[in-house]
Write an enzyme that holds these catalytic residues in place. Structure first.
Site, PDB file in Angstrom:
ATOM      1  N   SER A 155       0.827  -1.196   0.000  1.00  0.00           N
ATOM      2  CA  SER A 155       0.000   0.000   0.000  1.00  0.00           C
ATOM      3  C   SER A 155       0.868   1.255   0.000  1.00  0.00           C
ATOM      4  O   SER A 155       1.668   1.452  -0.919  1.00  0.00           O
ATOM      5  CB  SER A 155      -0.958  -0.049   1.193  1.00  0.00           C
ATOM      6  N   ASP A 249     -10.020  -3.841  -5.514  1.00  0.00           N
ATOM      7  CA  ASP A 249      -9.246  -2.756  -4.918  1.00  0.00           C
ATOM      8  C   ASP A 249      -9.277  -1.569  -5.882  1.00  0.00           C
ATOM      9  O   ASP A 249      -8.926  -1.727  -7.058  1.00  0.00           O
ATOM     10  CB  ASP A 249      -7.801  -3.230  -4.702  1.00  0.00           C
ATOM     11  N   HIS A 279      -7.854  -5.136  -0.756  1.00  0.00           N
ATOM     12  CA  HIS A 279      -6.744  -4.361  -0.213  1.00  0.00           C
ATOM     13  C   HIS A 279      -6.514  -4.775   1.247  1.00  0.00           C
ATOM     14  O   HIS A 279      -7.448  -4.959   2.012  1.00  0.00           O
ATOM     15  CB  HIS A 279      -7.089  -2.873  -0.283  1.00  0.00           C
TER      16      HIS A 279
END
Length: 312
Positions: A155, A249, A279
């Site tokens: 991320s 995502d 995610h």
């Protein structure tokens, strides 16, 4: 022939049952609307989440907390570490939450699985420390570690890994990078931003929040690769790269676009979109078959890049 009705963009009942259970367990600790709370409350939620998903380290892995280039770090040493290469991990958390505690078990398992010494970086967080504070910390740690390095991040940590690779490159002996559902600064017109605008775990609105809170004045700098790796003018000379994205995502298209640009520049790249995952799925690796399989692939990619670095 009757047209098939469009899927409700808020309906994710098609996700596997074990991922549905993971989402429910996550939201019990970290509410779906967490970004509407204060930064302090978001961090409290996240700490509770981390505690719930933090199994013991694999037997034999040792850890040491240390400071590198003025930045708090944690070093993980596996049972039979390969010499000549170090993995450096940048954690996710939207640049707002997380630290050495948040990805502790993940880092320990990666170190043991890939048999590589791994250093986790506790970079400064926004909004107290806006861009480029996090980048500066990560780049400083990378510069301070001798020898070949493989950068890895999920991320926001994927953003940082790609940014440091783009700017430090061969100077810092970066031999590879592993990016996991990374936020790379993709154009919001890319397909996943619309298709998965209301995805569980991360919505497009969440992406927009995290995309402003990390900057002074709330506006991203234009053309700054240290902030958004997809702003680069050239991708030549970047290290071999393994990219993993989650199907459900909103930022999945960032990975596809980045992989395409690397391939066009002649950079060795492997791109894997993990079906039925969301995610943040690294935390689901002990309760979801898909996440478990992806974690094995991530570990194998890290091991392969580390072995390649040693062989060079």
């Amino acid at each position: 022939m009757t047209a098939k009705p469009a899927r409700d963009p808020r309906d994710y009942s098609w996700l596997p049952a074990d991922i549905q259970a993971f989402i429910a367990r996550t939201e019990a600790a970290y509410p779906a609307d967490a970004v509407t709370f204060s930064i302090q409350q978001q961090r409290a939620f996240y700490d509770r989440l981390c505690a719930d998903f933090d199994p013991p380290h694999p037997p034999g892995v040792t850890t040491e907390d240390l400071t590198l280039a003025g930045v708090p770090c944690r070093r993980y040493t596996p049972t039979a570490p390969r010499s000549g290469v170090t993995a450096i991990y940048f954690h996710g958390g939207g640049f707002v939450v997380g630290g050495l505690h948040s990805h502790d078990a993940i880092c320990a398992e990666l170190a043991e699985g890939a048999q590589v010494v791994l250093i986790a970086v506790d970079y400064r967080l926004a909004p107290e420390h806006t861009h480029p504070a996090a980048y500066d910390d990560c780049a400083a740690v990378v510069d301070s570690v001798p020898g070949a390095k493989v950068l890895i991040g999920d991320s926001a940590g994927g953003t940082l890994a790609a940014a440091v690779s783009a700017t430090r490159g061969e100077t810092a002996q970066i031999a590879g990078q592993v990016l996991i559902y990374a936020a790379l600064g993709g154009d919001p017109s890319l397909p996943s931003y619309t298709r998965h605008a209301f995805a569980p775990m991360l919505t497009r609105a969440d992406v927009e929040f995290y995309g402003t809170v990390r900057y002074a004045g709330g506006v991203a700098p234009v053309g700054d690769v240290t902030a958004t790796p997809l702003a680069a003018d050239s991708y030549e000379g970047l290290p071999p790269t393994a990219i993993f994205s989650a199907e459900a995502d909103p930022i999945a298209s960032d990975s596809v676009e980045y992989a395409a640009r690397l391939a066009e520049a002649g950079v060795p790249v492997e791109m894997t979109e993990e079906p039925g995952l969301v995610h943040g799925y690294l935390r689901a690796r002990h309760m979801s078959e898909g996440a478990r399989a992806s974690f094995r692939r991530i570990t194998s990619a890290l091991a392969a890049l580390a072995a390649q670095a040693v062989a060079q």
